[in-house]
Scaffold this motif. Structure first.
Motif, PDB file in Angstrom:
ATOM      1  N   SER A  23      -3.700  12.989  12.012  1.00  0.00           N
ATOM      2  CA  SER A  23      -4.786  13.145  11.109  1.00  0.00           C
ATOM      3  C   SER A  23      -4.267  14.074   9.996  1.00  0.00           C
ATOM      4  O   SER A  23      -4.963  14.517   8.959  1.00  0.00           O
ATOM      5  CB  SER A  23      -6.367  13.692  11.252  1.00  0.00           C
ATOM      6  OG  SER A  23      -6.763  12.744  12.122  1.00  0.00           O
ATOM      7  N   ARG A  24      -3.088  14.519   9.969  1.00  0.00           N
ATOM      8  CA  ARG A  24      -2.418  15.326   9.069  1.00  0.00           C
ATOM      9  C   ARG A  24      -1.640  14.635   7.984  1.00  0.00           C
ATOM     10  O   ARG A  24      -1.413  15.280   6.956  1.00  0.00           O
ATOM     11  CB  ARG A  24      -1.190  16.365   9.675  1.00  0.00           C
ATOM     12  CG  ARG A  24      -1.950  17.301  10.682  1.00  0.00           C
ATOM     13  CD  ARG A  24      -0.870  17.724  11.671  1.00  0.00           C
ATOM     14  NE  ARG A  24       0.216  18.550  10.915  1.00  0.00           N
ATOM     15  CZ  ARG A  24       1.395  19.283  11.189  1.00  0.00           C
ATOM     16  NH1 ARG A  24       1.585  19.003  12.401  1.00  0.00           N
ATOM     17  NH2 ARG A  24       2.059  19.591  10.561  1.00  0.00           N
ATOM     18  N   ARG A  25      -1.287  13.543   8.023  1.00  0.00           N
ATOM     19  CA  ARG A  25      -0.970  12.829   6.967  1.00  0.00           C
ATOM     20  C   ARG A  25      -1.613  11.503   6.500  1.00  0.00           C
ATOM     21  O   ARG A  25      -2.063  11.014   7.615  1.00  0.00           O
ATOM     22  CB  ARG A  25       0.673  12.455   7.225  1.00  0.00           C
ATOM     23  CG  ARG A  25       1.561  13.703   7.372  1.00  0.00           C
ATOM     24  CD  ARG A  25       2.893  13.579   7.719  1.00  0.00           C
ATOM     25  NE  ARG A  25       3.741  14.572   7.877  1.00  0.00           N
ATOM     26  CZ  ARG A  25       4.140  15.023   8.789  1.00  0.00           C
ATOM     27  NH1 ARG A  25       3.298  14.834  10.023  1.00  0.00           N
ATOM     28  NH2 ARG A  25       4.814  16.178   8.780  1.00  0.00           N
ATOM     29  N   LEU A  26      -1.428  10.830   5.347  1.00  0.00           N
ATOM     30  CA  LEU A  26      -2.066   9.624   4.963  1.00  0.00           C
ATOM     31  C   LEU A  26      -1.201   8.941   4.282  1.00  0.00           C
ATOM     32  O   LEU A  26      -0.396   9.553   3.426  1.00  0.00           O
ATOM     33  CB  LEU A  26      -3.170  10.012   4.029  1.00  0.00           C
ATOM     34  CG  LEU A  26      -3.895   8.795   3.363  1.00  0.00           C
ATOM     35  CD1 LEU A  26      -4.734   8.223   4.461  1.00  0.00           C
ATOM     36  CD2 LEU A  26      -4.956   9.393   2.314  1.00  0.00           C
ATOM     37  N   LEU A  27      -0.867   7.891   4.637  1.00  0.00           N
ATOM     38  CA  LEU A  27       0.219   6.749   4.241  1.00  0.00           C
ATOM     39  C   LEU A  27      -0.575   5.865   3.220  1.00  0.00           C
ATOM     40  O   LEU A  27      -1.763   5.228   3.757  1.00  0.00           O
ATOM     41  CB  LEU A  27       0.872   5.841   5.223  1.00  0.00           C
ATOM     42  CG  LEU A  27       1.678   4.767   4.778  1.00  0.00           C
ATOM     43  CD1 LEU A  27       2.844   5.390   3.710  1.00  0.00           C
ATOM     44  CD2 LEU A  27       2.512   4.008   5.762  1.00  0.00           C
ATOM     45  N   ILE A  28      -0.336   5.571   2.067  1.00  0.00           N
ATOM     46  CA  ILE A  28      -0.770   4.757   0.962  1.00  0.00           C
ATOM     47  C   ILE A  28      -0.061   3.733   0.509  1.00  0.00           C
ATOM     48  O   ILE A  28       1.140   4.299  -0.074  1.00  0.00           O
ATOM     49  CB  ILE A  28      -1.607   5.655   0.014  1.00  0.00           C
ATOM     50  CG1 ILE A  28      -2.627   6.305   0.634  1.00  0.00           C
ATOM     51  CG2 ILE A  28      -2.210   4.542  -1.173  1.00  0.00           C
ATOM     52  CD1 ILE A  28      -3.296   7.328  -0.593  1.00  0.00           C
ATOM     53  N   THR A  29      -0.084   2.452   0.520  1.00  0.00           N
ATOM     54  CA  THR A  29       0.786   1.352  -0.066  1.00  0.00           C
ATOM     55  C   THR A  29       0.143   0.778  -1.226  1.00  0.00           C
ATOM     56  O   THR A  29      -1.173   0.920  -1.409  1.00  0.00           O
ATOM     57  CB  THR A  29       1.252   0.212   0.633  1.00  0.00           C
ATOM     58  OG1 THR A  29       0.133  -0.120   1.419  1.00  0.00           O
ATOM     59  CG2 THR A  29       1.792   1.050   2.088  1.00  0.00           C
ATOM     60  N   TYR A  30       0.927   0.549  -2.267  1.00  0.00           N
ATOM     61  CA  TYR A  30       0.630   0.000  -3.655  1.00  0.00           C
ATOM     62  C   TYR A  30       1.084  -1.318  -3.733  1.00  0.00           C
ATOM     63  O   TYR A  30       1.844  -1.482  -3.082  1.00  0.00           O
ATOM     64  CB  TYR A  30       0.912   1.005  -4.582  1.00  0.00           C
ATOM     65  CG  TYR A  30       0.380   2.301  -4.547  1.00  0.00           C
ATOM     66  CD1 TYR A  30      -0.810   2.966  -4.773  1.00  0.00           C
ATOM     67  CD2 TYR A  30       1.284   3.263  -3.969  1.00  0.00           C
ATOM     68  CE1 TYR A  30      -1.253   4.186  -4.653  1.00  0.00           C
ATOM     69  CE2 TYR A  30       0.966   4.649  -3.770  1.00  0.00           C
ATOM     70  CZ  TYR A  30      -0.323   5.081  -3.884  1.00  0.00           C
ATOM     71  OH  TYR A  30      -0.695   6.308  -3.778  1.00  0.00           O
ATOM     72  N   ASP A  31       0.841  -2.030  -4.910  1.00  0.00           N
ATOM     73  CA  ASP A  31       1.303  -3.060  -5.270  1.00  0.00           C
ATOM     74  C   ASP A  31       2.626  -3.021  -5.859  1.00  0.00           C
ATOM     75  O   ASP A  31       2.665  -3.532  -7.036  1.00  0.00           O
ATOM     76  CB  ASP A  31       0.444  -4.151  -5.846  1.00  0.00           C
ATOM     77  CG  ASP A  31      -0.289  -3.573  -7.129  1.00  0.00           C
ATOM     78  OD1 ASP A  31      -0.067  -2.456  -7.434  1.00  0.00           O
ATOM     79  OD2 ASP A  31      -0.825  -4.323  -8.042  1.00  0.00           O
ATOM     80  N   TRP A  32       3.399  -2.161  -5.602  1.00  0.00           N
ATOM     81  CA  TRP A  32       4.843  -1.903  -6.217  1.00  0.00           C
ATOM     82  C   TRP A  32       5.751  -1.452  -5.192  1.00  0.00           C
ATOM     83  O   TRP A  32       5.198  -0.936  -3.920  1.00  0.00           O
ATOM     84  CB  TRP A  32       4.773  -1.001  -7.255  1.00  0.00           C
ATOM     85  CG  TRP A  32       4.061   0.672  -7.239  1.00  0.00           C
ATOM     86  CD1 TRP A  32       3.852   1.003  -5.895  1.00  0.00           C
ATOM     87  CD2 TRP A  32       3.856   1.547  -8.220  1.00  0.00           C
ATOM     88  NE1 TRP A  32       3.467   2.409  -6.150  1.00  0.00           N
ATOM     89  CE2 TRP A  32       3.320   2.517  -7.446  1.00  0.00           C
ATOM     90  CE3 TRP A  32       3.763   1.472  -9.625  1.00  0.00           C
ATOM     91  CZ2 TRP A  32       2.910   3.867  -8.252  1.00  0.00           C
ATOM     92  CZ3 TRP A  32       3.511   2.578 -10.232  1.00  0.00           C
ATOM     93  CH2 TRP A  32       2.834   3.524  -9.657  1.00  0.00           C
ATOM     94  N   PRO A  33       7.035  -1.147  -5.299  1.00  0.00           N
ATOM     95  CA  PRO A  33       7.680  -0.881  -4.351  1.00  0.00           C
ATOM     96  C   PRO A  33       7.805   0.545  -3.547  1.00  0.00           C
ATOM     97  O   PRO A  33       8.730   0.756  -2.818  1.00  0.00           O
ATOM     98  CB  PRO A  33       9.406  -1.143  -4.615  1.00  0.00           C
ATOM     99  CG  PRO A  33       8.981  -1.953  -5.737  1.00  0.00           C
ATOM    100  CD  PRO A  33       7.978  -1.538  -6.483  1.00  0.00           C
ATOM    101  N   ILE A  34       7.120   1.295  -4.056  1.00  0.00           N
ATOM    102  CA  ILE A  34       7.092   2.623  -3.524  1.00  0.00           C
ATOM    103  C   ILE A  34       5.538   3.019  -2.901  1.00  0.00           C
ATOM    104  O   ILE A  34       4.531   2.912  -3.653  1.00  0.00           O
ATOM    105  CB  ILE A  34       7.278   3.803  -4.726  1.00  0.00           C
ATOM    106  CG1 ILE A  34       8.610   3.415  -5.373  1.00  0.00           C
ATOM    107  CG2 ILE A  34       7.220   5.188  -4.389  1.00  0.00           C
ATOM    108  CD1 ILE A  34       8.742   4.168  -6.570  1.00  0.00           C
ATOM    109  N   ALA A  35       5.704   3.462  -1.529  1.00  0.00           N
ATOM    110  CA  ALA A  35       4.418   3.930  -1.026  1.00  0.00           C
ATOM    111  C   ALA A  35       4.314   5.595  -0.961  1.00  0.00           C
ATOM    112  O   ALA A  35       5.342   6.195  -1.546  1.00  0.00           O
ATOM    113  CB  ALA A  35       4.661   3.620   0.544  1.00  0.00           C
ATOM    114  N   GLY A  36       3.314   6.173  -0.980  1.00  0.00           N
ATOM    115  CA  GLY A  36       3.140   7.625  -0.982  1.00  0.00           C
ATOM    116  C   GLY A  36       2.440   8.069   0.542  1.00  0.00           C
ATOM    117  O   GLY A  36       1.789   7.669   1.154  1.00  0.00           O
TER     118      GLY A  36
END
Length: 268
Positions: A23-36
């Motif tokens: 629970s220390r990191r959160l992966l977020i994907t978007y409708d473009w080629p870069i995740a955060g």
């Protein structure tokens, strides 16, 4: 530092979110080629993960904590995450026959991908930087069951690699299947579409929820069939959760009420 975390603001459509096991990191994907990849502290340190294979449709963490995956329709990228520094690309999975929609880490370390026709493949770990499904034995399709359309969710029953797998398809059916795709059961709720399904802690029960807000509890019998009973609430149910002990299930209705059902000694 007692500062509250800054809000996460997005300039693109969010397609998935996934917490790391600690629970220390959160992966977020978007409708473009870069995740955060966000570190969950007051500063919300952000690491961009450049996929390079098209807009992203999904992302997930390995429950064992060292890997994560970002999914584009043409390729799945596997990243390794150390204690320090940004994640590094470990492998890329490609398949000309598939349009990927999701990826899941299995308890044995393999990776299951699903395409837009509901077909699943199991990818074994290898040393190559790129794995292609056209190579013999790299990622054979699982025999079934196949969903009609995309797979909305997939869950493993604990850490035993041979335990059943639970999936929900866009056609509104929850399916139980074995490690190599052998069908175990299809959990249907009349004509209503199932949109969520989860194992209890001991994997002896499954709760399903329909789009209309009806919850049903399924229990595995001695003969390995599954019996069902409706979980009643005064208004449509919007979410549910098994308690950690596995002795109760909580139902949250759209009126704000929370109903607790005891699961002790219930027979189907």
């Amino acid at each position: 530092d007692q500062r509250p975390p800054r809000p996460l603001n997005h300039e693109a459509i969010v397609t998935s979110v996934s917490f790391s096991p600690d629970s220390r990191r959160l992966l977020i994907t978007y409708d473009w080629p870069i995740a955060g990849l966000h570190r969950l502290d007051p500063d919300l340190k952000h690491t961009p993960l450049r996929n390079g294979d098209g807009d992203l449709v999904d992302g997930t963490h390995d429950p064992r904590g060292q890997r994560l995956a970002t999914v584009a329709r043409s390729a799945v990228t596997i990243w390794t995450q150390g204690d320090e520094g940004p994640p590094k690309i470990q492998q890329t999975l490609t398949c000309a026959d598939d349009t990927f929609t999701a990826a899941f880490f299995a308890p044995d370390g393999s990776i299951i991908t699903v395409n837009d026709e509901g077909r699943a493949r199991r990818w074994q770990q290898g040393r190559q930087a790129t794995l292609n499904c056209a190579e013999d034995g790299v990622a054979p399709p699982l025999a079934g069951p196949r969903h009609k359309g995309t797979v909305e969710s997939l869950q493993f029953a604990g850490t035993n690699p041979d335990a059943p797998i639970l999936s929900v398809g866009a056609e509104g059916v929850a399916r139980l299947w074995g490690r190599e795709g052998a069908a175990v059961a299809a959990l249907r709720t009349g004509q209503e579409a199932v949109h969520a399904a989860h194992f209890s802690k001991d994997a002896a029960r499954v709760a399903t929820l329909t789009e209309e807000g009806r919850a049903r509890l399924w229990t595995r019998r001695v003969d390995e069939t599954w019996g069902a009973m409706d979980l009643h609430a005064p208004s449509p149910i919007r979410s549910y959760s098994f308690t950690p002990s596995g002795e109760h299930i909580l139902l949250a209705s759209d009126t704000g009420a929370v109903i607790r059902h005891s699961l002790v000694d219930r027979e189907m």
